[in-house]
Design a protein around this motif. Structure first.
Motif, mmCIF file in Angstrom:
data_model
loop_
_atom_site.group_PDB
_atom_site.id
_atom_site.type_symbol
_atom_site.label_atom_id
_atom_site.label_comp_id
_atom_site.label_asym_id
_atom_site.label_seq_id
_atom_site.Cartn_x
_atom_site.Cartn_y
_atom_site.Cartn_z
ATOM 1 N N UNK A 69 40.413 27.501 27.368
ATOM 2 C CA UNK A 69 39.323 27.386 28.133
ATOM 3 C C UNK A 69 38.837 26.332 29.184
ATOM 4 N N UNK A 70 37.973 26.684 29.980
ATOM 5 C CA UNK A 70 37.669 26.278 31.633
ATOM 6 C C UNK A 70 36.038 26.309 31.529
ATOM 7 N N UNK A 71 35.433 25.316 31.577
ATOM 8 C CA UNK A 71 34.213 24.950 31.909
ATOM 9 C C UNK A 71 34.305 23.953 32.666
ATOM 10 N N UNK A 72 32.405 24.037 33.981
ATOM 11 C CA UNK A 72 32.475 23.127 34.577
ATOM 12 C C UNK A 72 32.315 21.292 33.489
ATOM 13 N N UNK A 73 32.049 21.640 32.106
ATOM 14 C CA UNK A 73 31.407 20.117 31.573
ATOM 15 C C UNK A 73 30.325 19.858 31.994
ATOM 16 N N UNK A 74 29.487 20.682 31.529
ATOM 17 C CA UNK A 74 28.000 20.618 32.060
ATOM 18 C C UNK A 74 27.549 18.814 31.813
ATOM 19 N N UNK A 75 26.769 17.718 32.456
ATOM 20 C CA UNK A 75 26.481 16.573 32.313
ATOM 21 C C UNK A 75 27.360 15.688 31.761
ATOM 22 N N UNK A 76 29.137 16.027 31.712
ATOM 23 C CA UNK A 76 29.930 15.127 31.336
ATOM 24 C C UNK A 76 29.932 14.370 32.529
ATOM 25 N N UNK A 77 30.530 13.049 32.133
ATOM 26 C CA UNK A 77 30.216 11.177 32.372
ATOM 27 C C UNK A 77 31.613 11.306 33.468
ATOM 28 N N UNK A 78 32.788 12.054 33.384
ATOM 29 C CA UNK A 78 33.561 12.126 34.311
ATOM 30 C C UNK A 78 33.338 12.522 34.967
ATOM 31 N N UNK A 79 35.086 13.321 36.257
ATOM 32 C CA UNK A 79 34.680 14.122 37.269
ATOM 33 C C UNK A 79 36.065 14.578 37.682
ATOM 34 N N UNK A 80 36.174 15.708 38.564
ATOM 35 C CA UNK A 80 37.893 16.308 38.949
ATOM 36 C C UNK A 80 38.082 17.074 37.178
ATOM 37 N N UNK A 81 39.283 17.181 36.994
ATOM 38 C CA UNK A 81 39.022 17.897 36.185
ATOM 39 C C UNK A 81 40.030 16.971 34.827
ATOM 40 N N UNK A 91 35.456 22.713 39.862
ATOM 41 C CA UNK A 91 36.022 23.596 40.690
ATOM 42 C C UNK A 91 37.289 24.409 39.893
ATOM 43 N N UNK A 92 36.535 25.563 39.908
ATOM 44 C CA UNK A 92 37.412 26.314 38.540
ATOM 45 C C UNK A 92 39.164 26.627 39.221
ATOM 46 N N UNK A 93 38.821 26.692 40.853
ATOM 47 C CA UNK A 93 40.295 27.482 41.261
ATOM 48 C C UNK A 93 41.167 26.042 40.599
ATOM 49 N N UNK A 94 41.351 24.827 41.243
ATOM 50 C CA UNK A 94 41.943 23.523 40.738
ATOM 51 C C UNK A 94 41.675 23.887 39.252
ATOM 52 N N UNK A 95 41.153 23.959 38.664
ATOM 53 C CA UNK A 95 40.848 23.822 36.925
ATOM 54 C C UNK A 95 42.134 24.646 36.590
ATOM 55 N N UNK A 96 42.144 25.800 37.223
ATOM 56 C CA UNK A 96 43.398 27.069 36.688
ATOM 57 C C UNK A 96 44.361 26.717 37.354
ATOM 58 N N UNK A 97 44.669 26.182 38.404
ATOM 59 C CA UNK A 97 45.419 25.700 39.218
ATOM 60 C C UNK A 97 46.267 24.267 37.723
ATOM 61 N N UNK A 98 45.590 23.251 37.728
ATOM 62 C CA UNK A 98 46.125 22.597 37.329
ATOM 63 C C UNK A 98 46.732 22.975 35.375
ATOM 64 N N UNK A 99 45.819 24.264 35.258
ATOM 65 C CA UNK A 99 46.798 24.623 33.431
ATOM 66 C C UNK A 99 47.616 24.950 33.909
ATOM 67 N N UNK A 124 39.647 31.376 29.041
ATOM 68 C CA UNK A 124 38.223 32.002 29.383
ATOM 69 C C UNK A 124 37.394 30.407 30.253
ATOM 70 N N UNK A 125 36.695 31.444 31.441
ATOM 71 C CA UNK A 125 35.907 30.545 31.863
ATOM 72 C C UNK A 125 34.331 30.941 31.417
ATOM 73 N N UNK A 126 34.196 29.602 31.331
ATOM 74 C CA UNK A 126 32.368 29.432 30.288
ATOM 75 C C UNK A 126 31.758 29.807 31.500
ATOM 76 N N UNK A 127 30.948 30.853 31.412
ATOM 77 C CA UNK A 127 29.515 30.215 33.107
ATOM 78 C C UNK A 127 30.253 30.162 34.536
ATOM 79 N N UNK A 128 30.381 30.904 33.977
ATOM 80 C CA UNK A 128 31.667 31.125 35.870
ATOM 81 C C UNK A 128 31.349 32.585 36.416
ATOM 82 N N UNK A 129 29.863 33.601 36.540
ATOM 83 C CA UNK A 129 30.418 34.787 37.382
ATOM 84 C C UNK A 129 29.827 34.636 38.607
#
Length: 339
Positions: free
Chosen positions: A72-84, A117-125, A136-141
């Motif tokens: 699963x790949x999400x934005x991570x809403x309100x998380x305190x980390x950054x990036x992937x 950045x979903x593109x970067x997230x998929x590439x990293x995965x 599975x991309x969560x909330x990426x419509x």
């Protein structure tokens, strides 16, 4: 509030124009979209919040993970980390966000990642030693830089996108025509007893010629904590505090609440401050505290384990479950890349 939204109508027209122009530029290839040689399924909506994306993602995890390596790949809403960030033993709700951390705790057999950045997230995965076989991309419509292979659009039974208008006059992130990108539409949070006549009426109102399914929220018969569980039928008669920081929490309250219960409502994805925690503890005293599964992942470290419980929910298809499952399995099974 209704009057204010009407007064903001000119801004809604401007916002709608900007979003339509953006979509047009992606549709014509002027703005570049990226595809990946792996099945990618998007679960999202046109409106802001409250359509049941999390239980729908969990449904897909249960369907696919016995056969495929799922991420699963999400934005991570309100998380305190950054990036992937790829979830590991050090992951918390603060590093992942509440919903991804919930996936991580419930489904240890899958990979859970976050990246705005979903593109970067998929590439990293795909660069991981253990590559996923489906993402599975969560909330990426609305995340048009990724061109997924399959789009699932969710819309709430009591707030259909076809009856709504674009922000700020309505609740739509983009115009209703955005539904044309969907490969499937699910009307969520339906009454379990919804009739075929009501379903056909909604089908006509939505109007798009794609597979349409209807689902409801199925509540567990027990509440759980790290020490055990309690039957909901027994819990209803006990004095308790019910806490929710989700969109549209009323059905959750209705399922659990008895006359003497204390209900505490917070905004969706609420960050519980020290004063919030103290207030919850003071109002609860020695009573049981029951919260949503999403809120539990943020509260479990700061409230007594024996006192705090959560109520799991699932997305349940009201009819044609076999057809739904087969559509998803056929796409993943035959896909060697995105369309």
């Amino acid at each position: 509030m209704i009057l204010l939204r009407k007064l903001l109508f000119p801004f809604a027209i401007l916002y709608g124009f900007i979003i339509s122009l953006r979509n047009y530029l992606y549709d014509k290839g002027i703005f570049k979209s990226y595809t990946f040689d792996i099945p990618v399924i998007v679960v999202g909506n046109l409106s802001v919040g409250g359509t049941g994306k999390t239980p729908q993602i969990e449904y897909l995890i249960r369907l696919l993970s016995p056969k495929y390596k799922v991420a699963t790949l999400s934005r991570g809403y309100k998380r305190k980390s950054v990036g992937f960030v790829l979830a590991d033993k050090n992951a918390t709700a603060e590093t992942l966000g509440d919903e991804p951390f919930q996936y991580f705790q419930k489904f240890p057999q899958i990979q859970v990642a976050v990246d705005a950045d979903r593109c970067n997230g998929i590439t990293q995965l795909l660069n991981q030693k253990e590559k996923p076989e489906v993402i599975l991309l969560d909330d990426a419509y609305q995340h048009r830089r990724v061109k997924a292979g399959f789009y699932i659009l969710l819309t709430s039974y009591d707030d259909l996108f076809c009856d709504d208008f674009i922000l700020p006059t309505g609740n739509l992130r983009e115009g209703r025509s955005g539904a044309k990108r969907a490969d499937m539409i699910i009307v969520t949070k339906c009454p379990p007893e919804i009739t075929q006549l009501a379903q056909e009426n909604i089908r006509r109102r939505i109007g798009f010629d794609v597979p349409l399914f209807f689902s409801c929220i199925e509540y567990d018969e027990k509440v759980y904590n790290q020490n055990g569980s309690l039957e909901v039928c027994e819990l209803k008669s006990a004095a308790k505090v019910i806490v929710a920081g989700i969109a549209k929490p009323q059905p959750f309250f209705d399922y659990l609440k008895s006359q003497n219960d204390d209900v505490m409502v917070f905004s969706d994805h609420h960050y519980f401050s020290e004063s919030d925690i103290l207030n919850i503890k003071n109002r609860a005293g020695d009573k049981i505290i029951v919260t949503t599964e999403k809120d539990f992942v943020r509260l479990q470290a700061v409230i007594l384990k024996a006192q705090l419980y959560y109520l799991p929910i699932k997305s349940k298809l009201i009819s044609n479950r076999e057809t739904f499952d087969q559509i998803i399995l056929d796409y993943v099974g035959t896909c060697s890349g995105n369309r």
